[in-house]
Design a protein around this motif. Structure first.
Motif, mmCIF file in Angstrom:
data_model
loop_
_atom_site.group_PDB
_atom_site.id
_atom_site.type_symbol
_atom_site.label_atom_id
_atom_site.label_comp_id
_atom_site.label_asym_id
_atom_site.label_seq_id
_atom_site.Cartn_x
_atom_site.Cartn_y
_atom_site.Cartn_z
ATOM 1 N N LEU A 1 42.404 57.784 -8.790
ATOM 2 C CA LEU A 1 41.180 58.542 -8.517
ATOM 3 C C LEU A 1 39.944 57.699 -8.811
ATOM 4 O O LEU A 1 38.910 57.841 -8.165
ATOM 5 C CB LEU A 1 41.133 59.810 -9.382
ATOM 6 N N ALA A 2 40.043 56.793 -9.790
ATOM 7 C CA ALA A 2 38.880 55.981 -10.168
ATOM 8 C C ALA A 2 38.816 54.675 -9.387
ATOM 9 O O ALA A 2 37.900 53.884 -9.586
ATOM 10 C CB ALA A 2 38.921 55.693 -11.665
ATOM 11 N N GLY A 3 39.801 54.433 -8.529
ATOM 12 C CA GLY A 3 39.780 53.208 -7.737
ATOM 13 C C GLY A 3 40.311 52.006 -8.478
ATOM 14 O O GLY A 3 40.096 50.871 -8.057
ATOM 15 N N ILE B 1 33.363 54.729 -5.607
ATOM 16 C CA ILE B 1 33.793 56.035 -6.117
ATOM 17 C C ILE B 1 32.782 56.575 -7.129
ATOM 18 O O ILE B 1 32.452 57.763 -7.124
ATOM 19 C CB ILE B 1 35.204 55.904 -6.726
ATOM 20 N N ILE B 2 32.256 55.678 -7.976
ATOM 21 C CA ILE B 2 31.231 56.095 -8.924
ATOM 22 C C ILE B 2 30.024 56.643 -8.164
ATOM 23 O O ILE B 2 29.478 57.694 -8.496
ATOM 24 C CB ILE B 2 30.820 54.907 -9.823
ATOM 25 N N HIS B 3 29.639 55.935 -7.098
ATOM 26 C CA HIS B 3 28.475 56.369 -6.325
ATOM 27 C C HIS B 3 28.716 57.671 -5.587
ATOM 28 O O HIS B 3 27.787 58.417 -5.310
ATOM 29 C CB HIS B 3 28.066 55.272 -5.337
ATOM 30 N N CYS C 1 39.106 52.908 -2.162
ATOM 31 C CA CYS C 1 37.718 52.475 -2.265
ATOM 32 C C CYS C 1 37.558 51.705 -3.587
ATOM 33 O O CYS C 1 38.381 51.827 -4.487
ATOM 34 C CB CYS C 1 36.768 53.666 -2.266
ATOM 35 N N THR C 2 36.476 50.937 -3.702
ATOM 36 C CA THR C 2 36.247 50.212 -4.951
ATOM 37 C C THR C 2 35.739 51.187 -6.006
ATOM 38 O O THR C 2 35.185 52.245 -5.674
ATOM 39 C CB THR C 2 35.199 49.111 -4.783
ATOM 40 N N ALA D 1 33.735 50.269 -14.881
ATOM 41 C CA ALA D 1 32.351 50.584 -14.561
ATOM 42 C C ALA D 1 31.951 50.055 -13.183
ATOM 43 O O ALA D 1 30.793 50.115 -12.817
ATOM 44 C CB ALA D 1 31.426 49.997 -15.630
ATOM 45 N N GLY D 2 32.912 49.520 -12.436
ATOM 46 C CA GLY D 2 32.606 49.090 -11.083
ATOM 47 C C GLY D 2 32.056 47.683 -10.985
ATOM 48 O O GLY D 2 31.419 47.339 -9.997
#
Lengths: 525, 370
Positions: free
Chosen positions: A308-310, A334-336, A329-330, B235-236
């Protein structure tokens, strides 16, 4: 290794220990006898571990005395403590993974070390004796890495007993165990208690209640309560431990549940060893609900959260979130998209331990215009953000410049939660959010999650604490071997029913319900 | 509290340096030299006249530049042991660039030569970064191997394609390049000495590195990748990308150090131009706590050691290589001090011992009085 006489009593009197700026132990007096289990409870930072390190000779008290069998002792190292029959099982196991059980024992037994020869057979023999005597089945030839966490816990117990300990100090022995392993351990400890003395450190009060004869409560380094466990309710102990009444909040239901927010369809994900850990998982999360995911850990929860968090590739299937497929997705995308994530591993994944609290609070947003301008960080904004969140989320730290890794587990979790919630996510995935966290922080975290639910955020709560799942959830999904076995409204859930489902058995309340069936509440409806 | 902690750590580091000095004193004593005289020469000799001071600074310039790059890479979680090779590639590229445009004006030639050096070092370091990011090749292995390759390339270039034609015709055949056109020289700061504009460049670079690491979002990303790769991914932050960026920068600083040595000091590529700056730079960076504010004084300190070692060789007849022994002992001491500072049990034991020691000392003192 020659114990003078079997330990029959350990007595601490007026133990005081001061560290720069902290009074870790403030005149603590305790007593434990053979045949007795003393539970030592207190929140993180109450001084439990320091006290135990003093007993084991790792620290010297500033004042106070320790008596064994009525005779004053001064321990300079754990070896001295073992020589008087006192042994400790640490919260984090002290085992070498690529050695066998017998080899691990031999590490600590000097008498097996002969010139050019290590008596592994002697170690194995001793393990067999002890494990039979105390009914702790352990295979001396097994490698540590092959054993489950519960088995490793047994190895630690056997090792400590083999080293001659007859007073066991167990530092949060259940924190890494599954509920089944915990029950098993408690039963075994109860059996062993008649011949030994046990100091049981925990903040899980139901375990304290089940196992201990007496309980001592530490708060801010001082003993605030001594009593017989049988005469006191867990809620009473909780209030004494935290200094105020603890009422874990409950989901009162009747929330206005919105439309589907997150819809997972036929998700297949591989685990670390390359096998399919999630095998066609279907699940739907609605806005404004807490969806609890119950299950014995190791049934795909971690991999599901990672996907789920990529952070883990998706083999096949879809993760629909706000009309977009987020599979593969990266993490950034996903955060965005508005997904918040409270990871299982809070120490190294949820935070950068060496970074300050304020730096960790911007871990996901440092590049947003709020915190940066022309590639430069805006220090003032970062500072004021940290101060505001520290206040709002009751993060207890000396200052927001403190290294986050030095905070207690509860406060680290508050830092993570503060960051994830203040970002204003649409959905929040929380994995074991209160594992190993004391009551006060747990209460706060639960309140926060429920408040977000009222604001319309969809929350996926992955937990193995049934009580937590039942208290907070609107609906409960049971995961077993990478599939959702059943989704049921929280009001219909009971401990027994969930327990049976978590074991992978058909639901007794709906005849004919089988494992393979497409679960109710799946996305196809 | 925070300030006390800094003072405390500082005291520990100081104590450790003293222990290191004592250990080396033992070695000195055992080879028949006087430790006190040797230390006196090493520490005060270089600073006794203007020439010594400027020579110390000349040595500190490449150390500073290399150490700044090392700090960037270590902070980003990749251990660059390859500065030595990156320096040599920088020397080759900047020399070639300067020799290729002998008639260009200074405003073009000098920056072009320096840039070429930095670029070549960056590419050489970038290889290790790329291998680590894409193929998980251990960077210690790859950078050390790249050092070997660079050393051979360097030797080949100086004895072959770049060899000064005059050396073949009239000279002794010393493997070195032609002299650079004067337009490619870094200006001298103090007339009559060798100290050059590279010092200013290095100080500005220190300021820039500090700003990069602690004031920019790029630096935040790199430090996050280094201090907690798992959290960074969560954190990406694409950790692998910043490993490559870090190695490009680290290599770039080492390459620039090589170019500065050519333009500022030797004015041609010669054999042994780096004289171990690539490895000493690691020590300088660690001694400076991987922070530009620590690296600048630490580079000067090691400059003193280097010059002082030369002097002891001449005056006290102690081999200059003793400084290498001192360096080694200092590294070991720092690493031990760091793990000591991280281990509360060891500290507790130390204080217990110290308390007992001082108590008995007091008792002895009282006994002596009465």
């Amino acid at each position: 290794m020659t114990a003078l006489e079997p330990i029959s009593e350990l007595k601490l009197e007026g133990i005081t220990k001061r560290f720069p700026g902290v009074l870790a132990c403030d005149g603590i007096s305790l007593q434990v006898r053979r045949g007795e289990v003393l539970a030592l409870v207190g929140e993180n930072g109450a001084g439990k571990t320091t006290l135990m390190n003093i007993i084991m000779g790792l620290y010297r008290p500033d004042s106070g005395t320790i008596h064994v069998n009525g005779e004053e002792v001064h321990f300079h190292s754990p070896g001295d403590a073992y020589a008087r029959g006192i042994g400790m099982v640490h919260q984090h196991f002290m085992l070498v993974p690529n050695m066998t059980v017998a080899e691990n024992l031999a590490l600590g037994l000097k008498e097996l070390h002969h010139f050019m020869n290590l008596d592994i057979k002697g170690a194995a023999k001793r393990i067999r004796e002890v494990s039979e005597r105390y009914e702790l089945p352990v295979n001396p030839d097994a490698y540590i890495w092959q054993l489950s966490v519960g088995e490793q816990q047994r190895v630690e117990l056997v090792k400590t007993l083999c080293l001659g300990a007859r007073l066991l100090i167990l530092d949060e022995p259940t924190s890494a165990l599954t509920p089944q392993e915990t029950d098993d351990l408690i039963v075994r400890l109860q059996r062993m208690a008649s011949e030994l003395a046990i100091i049981f450190i925990s903040h899980k009060l139901n375990e304290v209640k089940a196992l201990s004869d007496r309980v001592s409560i530490l708060r801010h380094g001082a003993v605030v309560f001594n009593g017989q466990t049988a005469n006191h309710e867990p809620s009473e102990l909780a209030a004494l431990m935290t200094g105020h009444d603890v009422v874990l909040p409950r989901n009162e239901g009747s929330g206005v549940q919105g439309e589907a927010l997150l819809s997972v369809q036929n998700l297949c994900v591989r685990g670390d060893r390359g096998n399919l850990v999630l095998d066609g998982l279907n699940l739907e999360l609605r806005a404004g609900e807490v969806l609890g995911m119950a299950g014995v850990s190791g049934n795909g929860q971690r991999e599901f959260a990672d996907a789920l968090a990529g952070l883990r590739p998706v083999e096949s299937g879809q993760i629909l979130f706000g009309g977009k497929d987020l599979a593969n997705c990266t993490p950034r995308e996903i955060i965005h998209a508005g997904m918040g994530y409270v990871p299982e591993d809070r120490q190294t994944e949820g935070i950068v331990p060496s970074f300050s609290v304020k730096d960790n609070l911007i871990l996901k947003d440092f590049a947003e215009p709020r915190f940066s301008k022309m590639a430069f960080l805006r220090k003032k904004e970062i500072d004021s953000n940290a101060e505001a969140l520290k206040e709002r989320f009751d993060i207890r730290c000396p200052s927001t410049s403190t290294a986050t890794g030095s905070l207690s587990g509860g406060n680290i979790q508050k830092v993570i939660l503060a960051r994830e919630i203040s970002r204003g996510p649409k959905a929040l995935v929380a994995v074991y959010p209160t594992r190993g966290i004391d009551m006060g922080a747990q209460e706060f975290i639960h309140e926060q999650l429920l408040a977000r639910r009222r604001e319309g955020i969809g929350i996926l709560l992955i937990s193995e604490e049934l009580e937590e799942v039942m208290n907070l959830s609107d609906r409960i999904a049971v995961i077993y071997k990478g599939k959702i076995l059943k989704v049921l409204p929280a009001v219909e859930a009971t401990r027994e029913r969930l327990g049976i489902l978590m074991a992978g058995l058909a639901d007794p309340d709906t005849p004919g319900d089988a494992q393979a069936e497409v679960p109710a509440g799946a996305a196809h409806e | 509290m925070n300030r006390n902690k800094i003072l405390y750590s500082g005291a520990i580091i100081l104590a450790v340096t003293l222990i290191a000095a004592l250990l080396v004193a033992l070695v000195l004593y055992s080879i028949g030299a006087s430790p006190l005289a040797t230390y006196k020469t090493i520490l005060t000799g270089p600073l006794s006249d203007l020439f010594g001071v400027t020579e110390v600074l000349v040595r500190s310039v490449p150390l500073m530049l290399v150490a700044l790059g090392i700090a960037i890479s270590f902070r980003s979680g990749i251990l660059n042991i390859g500065a030595e090779g990156q320096i040599q590639m920088g020397v080759i590229a900047s020399t070639a660039m300067a020799l290729a445009m002998p008639h260009a004006p200074k405003a073009i030639l000098l920056p072009a030569a320096l840039m070429a050096g930095a670029l070549a070092g960056a590419l050489w370091g970038g290889i290790a970064g790329w291998l680590k990011a894409k193929l998980q090749v251990n960077e210690i292995l790859s950078t050390v191997m790249l050092n070997y390759i660079a050393a051979q390339v360097y030797t080949f270039m100086l004895r072959g394609p770049m060899l000064d034609p005059n050396e073949l015709e009239t000279g002794s055949g010393t493997p070195q390049s032609m002299r650079l056109p004067e337009m490619a020289f870094l200006d001298t700061l103090v007339p009559g000495t060798r100290i050059h504009m590279g010092l200013i460049l290095a100080l500005v670079a220190a300021l820039l590195v500090w700003m990069l690491l602690w004031k920019t979002t790029l630096g935040y990303r790199m430090r996050t990748a280094g201090a907690g790769a798992k959290a960074a991914r969560y954190a990406g932050i694409p950790v692998e990308r910043y490993l490559i960026v870090a190695m490009l920068m680290a290599g770039g600083f080492a390459g620039l150090a090589g170019a500065v040595e050519v333009s500022g000091v030797h004015h041609r590529a010669i054999e042994g131009i780096s004289s171990g700056y690539g490895f000493a730079g690691i020590v300088v960076a660690l001694f400076g706590a991987l922070h530009p504010g620590g690296i600048v004084p630490s580079a000067v300190f090691f400059g003193i050691l280097l010059i002082g070692a030369d002097m002891t060789q001449r005056s006290a007849s102690v081999p200059a290589n003793m400084v290498l022994v001192l360096q080694g002992v200092i590294i070991l001491s720092i690493v031990s001090a760091q793990s000591f500072l991280r281990n509360p049990y060891a500290q507790e034991r130390f204080f217990r011992w110290f308390a007992r020691f001082s108590a008995s000392a007091r008792k002895a003192g009282k006994g002596a009085q009465s």
